[in-house]
Design an enzyme around this catalytic site. Structure first.
Site, PDB file in Angstrom:
ATOM      1  N   LYS A 154      54.759  72.545  -5.729  1.00 14.85           N
ATOM      2  CA  LYS A 154      54.395  72.159  -4.362  1.00 14.85           C
ATOM      3  C   LYS A 154      53.399  70.999  -4.366  1.00 14.85           C
ATOM      4  O   LYS A 154      53.504  70.065  -3.555  1.00 14.85           O
ATOM      5  CB  LYS A 154      53.840  73.371  -3.600  1.00 14.85           C
ATOM      6  CG  LYS A 154      54.884  74.426  -3.320  1.00 14.85           C
ATOM      7  CD  LYS A 154      56.010  73.880  -2.427  1.00 14.85           C
ATOM      8  CE  LYS A 154      57.101  74.886  -2.142  1.00 14.85           C
ATOM      9  NZ  LYS A 154      58.186  74.330  -1.314  1.00 14.85           N
ATOM     10  N   TYR A 213      55.101  77.575  -9.681  1.00 15.91           N
ATOM     11  CA  TYR A 213      55.462  77.432  -8.265  1.00 15.91           C
ATOM     12  C   TYR A 213      54.459  76.538  -7.535  1.00 15.91           C
ATOM     13  O   TYR A 213      54.839  75.572  -6.858  1.00 15.91           O
ATOM     14  CB  TYR A 213      55.537  78.814  -7.596  1.00 15.91           C
ATOM     15  CG  TYR A 213      55.579  78.720  -6.095  1.00 15.91           C
ATOM     16  CD1 TYR A 213      56.720  78.276  -5.441  1.00 15.91           C
ATOM     17  CD2 TYR A 213      54.448  79.023  -5.324  1.00 15.91           C
ATOM     18  CE1 TYR A 213      56.741  78.152  -4.063  1.00 15.91           C
ATOM     19  CE2 TYR A 213      54.470  78.907  -3.949  1.00 15.91           C
ATOM     20  CZ  TYR A 213      55.612  78.463  -3.319  1.00 15.91           C
ATOM     21  OH  TYR A 213      55.630  78.326  -1.954  1.00 15.91           O
ATOM     22  N   SER A 217      52.287  74.847   0.161  1.00 17.89           N
ATOM     23  CA  SER A 217      51.772  76.221   0.046  1.00 17.89           C
ATOM     24  C   SER A 217      50.299  76.240  -0.308  1.00 17.89           C
ATOM     25  O   SER A 217      49.805  75.358  -1.030  1.00 17.89           O
ATOM     26  CB  SER A 217      52.555  76.932  -1.061  1.00 17.89           C
ATOM     27  OG  SER A 217      51.965  78.170  -1.373  1.00 17.89           O
TER      28      SER A 217
END
Ligand code: WQD
Length: 319
Positions: A145, A141, A117
């Site tokens: 990644k 988050y 991402s």
């Protein structure tokens, strides 16, 4: 060669499955259906209902279907949720990947595509983000990644599989309006929700250092993104030494106000305007990809524009 698509019943995953099949690939889906929908998995594609955290499920799926490559999209993807529940994100995204990598290594699976991402970059202070722009994720988050990419590189070096991590920018649109997908809690579906409720769309801050004061993002059509996965799969099938991290965006910045104007044009309300609210914490003013590396390495570039994204998303929304 069969490809296991984890998260293949999700919004992006289903588009990846369709694109791989159109490219003539044999595909099997693994999805725990926590947010995925089994209706998204086409007839003729085996669906294994289970989690990447479950080693026994992975072993059985890989052995039974003769899996030689994995496209890993399963995971949690909400920034706000990751701030509230970081440990859940570490479990699902980091531990989930660790278990998957163990299975890949033990079964001698030769290739992996990873769903990464733009969130790995955090608050990029550049016009266009290249893969060499420093990664300073701002959310748990984004951290999962970035850690995931690094785990893959280390495991691949030790166990000898090829890999491509694809850093998605802002994914939008739909290729299959008949599924009636309403998309995730992102700008375009959130504008639709407000319209449906008879309310003006919300603009989270109009005092950013951008031409119209609203945040700029690089929106990419989910069908184009699916094709980027096909390009990665082709490369991995051809070159077992592949080790890549690439941005997937259009390289075109679009502001929140421009998105709202496009939605207005598509839904037949050219007067549609947003109502300005407070900035959302952690939003970068600008996040736009340099899309040169993916073009050079995978021969991929986006074809569809924001109008295509909004039109297809609206067709899906109003289905
Ligand atoms: C876009 C812009 C908002 C809603 C996140 C993750 C990223 C990826 C996609 C996952 C921002 C503004 C939004 C609204 C608004 N996630 N906005 N009014 O935050 O760029 O990216 O989702 O896999 O990793 O970081 O996307 O669609 O939430 O917001 O003004 O009602 O729209 O502030 O500037 P974002 P988004």
């Amino acid at each position: 060669m069969t490809w296991l698509v984890t998260g293949g019943a999700g919004y992006i995953g289903a588009h990846v499955v369709a694109a791989l099949r159109a490219d003539g690939r044999s595909v099997v889906v693994l999805d725990d259906l926590s947010t995925g929908l089994k209706e998204r998995v086409p007839d003729g594609v085996p669906l294994v209902v289970g989690s990447v955290l479950d080693r026994a499920v992975l072993d059985a799926a890989i052995a039974e279907h003769g899996v030689r490559g994995v496209v890993h999209l399963a995971g949690k993807k909400r920034v706000d949720e990751s701030v509230a529940e970081p440990l859940r994100y570490f479990h699902e995204n980091v531990e989930g990947l660790r278990v998957l990598l163990t299975a890949i290594a033990d079964h001698g699976v030769g290739a992996l595509v990873f769903s990464s991402s733009a969130a790995v970059y955090g608050m990029p202070d550049v016009d266009r983000v290249t893969e060499r722009t420093p990664c300073v994720p701002l959310s748990p988050y984004g951290l999962t990644k970035l850690v995931g990419e690094q785990m893959i590189a280390a495991a691949a070096a030790a166990h000898g599989f090829a890999h491509v991590s694809i850093r998605y920018f802002n994914v939008a649109g739909a290729a299959t309006p008949e599924l009636g997908d309403r998309g995730a809690a992102n700008l375009i579906p959130m504008v639709f929700e407000r319209i449906a409720a008879g309310l003006p769309p919300r603009v989270f801050g109009d005092d950013y250092p951008t031409p119209d004061g609203t945040c700029i993002r690089d929106y990419i059509h989910v069908s184009d993104l699916a094709e980027a996965h096909v390009a990665a799969v082709r490369r991995l099938a051809a070159d077992p030494a592949t080790a890549l991290v690439v941005n997937a965006g259009r390289g075109v910045g679009v502001s929140v106000r421009e998105i709202i104007a496009t939605v207005g044009a598509v839904v037949g309300d050219p007067e549609l305007r947003g109502v300005v609210e407070a900035r959302r914490p952690g939003d970068p003013a600008r996040s736009v990809a340099a899309a040169d590396l993916i073009r050079a390495e995978l021969g991929w570039s986006a074809r569809l524009d924001v109008r295509d994204m909004v039109e297809s998303a609206w067709a899906s929304w109003t289905r």
